[in-house]
Design a protein around this motif. Structure first.
Motif, short mmCIF file in Angstrom:
data_model
loop_
_atom_site.label_atom_id
_atom_site.label_comp_id
_atom_site.label_asym_id
_atom_site.label_seq_id
_atom_site.Cartn_x
_atom_site.Cartn_y
_atom_site.Cartn_z
N ILE A 31 -29.00 -46.74 7.87
CA ILE A 31 -30.10 -45.77 7.94
C ILE A 31 -29.60 -44.41 7.43
CG2 ILE A 31 -31.72 -44.59 9.46
CD1 ILE A 31 -32.16 -47.67 9.00
N TYR B 75 -28.71 -43.94 19.67
CA TYR B 75 -29.13 -43.12 18.53
C TYR B 75 -28.11 -42.03 18.19
CZ TYR B 75 -33.73 -45.25 18.17
OH TYR B 75 -34.74 -46.14 17.96
N PHE C 104 -30.03 -49.37 21.67
CA PHE C 104 -29.37 -48.78 20.50
C PHE C 104 -29.02 -47.34 20.81
CE2 PHE C 104 -29.53 -46.37 16.49
CZ PHE C 104 -28.46 -46.98 15.85
N VAL D 97 -34.22 -48.73 11.94
CA VAL D 97 -33.62 -49.27 13.16
C VAL D 97 -34.64 -50.19 13.82
CG1 VAL D 97 -32.80 -48.64 15.46
CG2 VAL D 97 -32.12 -47.27 13.48
N ASN D 98 -34.21 -51.31 14.35
CA ASN D 98 -35.15 -52.27 14.93
C ASN D 98 -36.07 -51.64 15.97
OD1 ASN D 98 -34.74 -54.74 13.55
ND2 ASN D 98 -32.86 -55.10 14.70
N PRO E 25 -27.89 -51.16 11.26
CA PRO E 25 -28.50 -49.88 11.61
C PRO E 25 -27.77 -48.67 11.04
CG PRO E 25 -27.42 -50.86 13.52
CD PRO E 25 -27.48 -51.92 12.46
#
Length: 210
Positions: free
Chosen positions: A174, A49, A47, A186-187, A171
């Motif tokens: 968030i 960020y 992911f 987030v996972n 996501p």
């Protein structure tokens, strides 16, 4: 909220946001993401960020409060979740919280932890969104499940509140007021929190304006 549960209201005197995280932004250190668990049936893709604003990226911050290490503190106003560490620090994660009419505040405990949890929409959710009725008996866990990679089930006095801290298939929600009361992460972040938090850990949800 239509859920018939009791959440103890948290007073401003007991939970002061300034007392917890005053000066936190001055001492931020990046926290590297860890690899998936070896027995994870659905390894997570990376992911980026950078898709999230800096305030919602995982970081270590200064902590000036009095709560024990392992306590989870959720600031619904700033859409941030903290887990208290040793040495006056905490890990900060971005999260999504309940949209208008679905936010709550109070005390709970982690009563259960599940990897790739099954999702069963509550009856009131099905009433609002009839298309979810096909999952009335539960949607199996997996990459398309809205609870994401992990879930921490929040209990009060031994009873399931129906609220969760969980991952998400969205996501980019968030940092927003986006859920029906649950706390989304987030996972990769909820996997990290899942590893750090045992069943029985205290969860403090701070109301807006506290």
């Amino acid at each position: 909220m239509t859920r018939s549960i009791h959440i103890e209201q948290v007073s401003a005197k007991r939970l002061s946001r300034r007392a917890f995280f005053a000066g936190a932004a001055a001492t931020i250190l990046a926290v590297p993401a860890r690899a998936d668990d070896a027995d994870d049936p659905y390894p997570l893709p990376p992911f980026d960020y950078k898709r999230l604003p800096p305030d919602f990226r995982r970081a270590v911050v200064a902590y000036n409060g009095r709560h024990w290490p392992g306590t989870i503190i959720i600031d619904t106003s700033s859409r941030q979740l903290y887990i208290v560490l040793e040495n006056k620090t905490a890990i900060r994660y971005g999260c999504a919280v309940g949209r208008d009419g679905f936010r709550w505040a109070g005390l709970a405990d982690v009563g259960r932890k599940v990897m790739w949890p099954r999702w069963t929409p509550p009856k009131d959710m099905i009433a609002r969104s009839p298309e979810k009725a096909k999952w009335a008996n539960g949607m199996p866990g997996g990459p398309d499940n809205p609870l994401g990679a992990r879930a921490l089930y929040l209990f009060q006095n031994g009873n399931d509140t129906l609220y969760r801290i969980h991952g998400t298939t969205e996501p980019l929600s968030i940092g927003k007021n986006a859920s029906s009361g649950c706390i989304r992460m987030v996972n990769q972040d909820v996997v990290d929190l899942y590893r750090r938090v045992p069943v029985g850990s205290r969860v403090i949800v701070m109301a807006e304006g506290v």
